[in-house]
Enzyme design. Sequence first.
Site, short mmCIF file in Angstrom:
data_model
loop_
_atom_site.label_atom_id
_atom_site.label_comp_id
_atom_site.label_asym_id
_atom_site.label_seq_id
_atom_site.Cartn_x
_atom_site.Cartn_y
_atom_site.Cartn_z
N SER A 56 3.27 4.20 -4.29
CA SER A 56 2.14 3.29 -4.44
C SER A 56 1.54 3.22 -5.84
O SER A 56 0.70 2.38 -6.11
CB SER A 56 1.04 3.64 -3.43
OG SER A 56 0.50 4.91 -3.69
N LYS A 103 -8.29 4.52 -0.68
CA LYS A 103 -8.13 4.45 -2.13
C LYS A 103 -9.32 3.75 -2.79
O LYS A 103 -9.69 4.10 -3.92
CB LYS A 103 -6.81 3.75 -2.47
CG LYS A 103 -5.60 4.60 -2.07
CD LYS A 103 -4.28 3.99 -2.46
CE LYS A 103 -3.14 4.95 -2.09
NZ LYS A 103 -1.83 4.45 -2.52
#
Length: 342
Positions: free
Chosen positions: A234, A279
């Site tokens: 990611s 996140k």
Amino acid sequence: MRKKLFIGSFFLIALILIGGMYISLPYYISKPGMAKELAPIIKVENGYKEKGNFMLTTVRMGRANIYSYLEAKVKDYEEIYPAEEILNPHETEEEYNLRQLHLMDSSKLNAIETAYRKAGLEVNYKYKGIYVMQVIPDMPAAGKLKAGDRIFEVDGVKFTSSKEFIDYVGKKQAGDKVNLTYLRKDKEKTEELSIEPFKEEPKRAGIGISLVDDKEIDVDPEVKVNTAEIGGPSAGLMFSLEIYNQLTKKDFTKGYQIAGTGTIDSEGTVGPIGGIEQKIVAADKAGAEIFFAPNEQGAKDSNYRAALKTARDIKTNMKIVPIDTFDDAITYLEKMPGKKES
């Protein structure tokens, strides 16, 4: 008597409470991780400095015990996943961790290629062999090969891609033998394995491994990316931005703290990731002012839309920016006004 009973009960309860920490449940818990500045871990030889920062964001993922499971039930931005949603069929936790580390390595290669090609620099690859990702139980490779082994020769033949390896083994018949030469922890080993039908697909035969190309990239100037034990794909987008920023004289951070997430392929296309909500929380805590989120071509359930919702929920001032490609991010940064110094 009562005192002995009390002491015995106390120790029993203590044992139960302590045991709860070590008894694994068939679930995984994800929670907000960290936002980490990339300049200290990415070094382009003679690269340019920056006033602001690009940051990768992470999610903390781990096997659930009784306490972490109960905590995730009541805490915001902690998610519970059944183990079968995290692990591949027959995959062990060790193989899962190796898979995540390899996905990180792949994302670094794609990020380097994207950034160097954008900077007009040549990119070359050196093929090193086959990287074993998983060994299937009850197949010839079980007990012989391990996840992490690097196969570089089969029957005295060296290949230039995993496809060539698969094609070669695929032409063999059940009962045929293959001789593998491989590295395990820098030690060369050999193994003879038979070709057998897969239990779940009897019409297909093999040795019982899942694999990927093991290759390294050759670029000038040299670049080093030290991600230690961080896994997963990611961070690809943010890697590419940091590398490109060090390759170019212009500082694209313009003094801002810029976080983000998203996979990246060698063409610079940005893909979705898991844990976008966690996140956002991590980036906000780290003081990020801008967050790049995968837009998924405007899909209704995109990472970008989930990021926007979370940003509203936690009342952050961080600007959420939709990104479909590396070029989208660069275009946004080019148009962004420089940060005024206070």
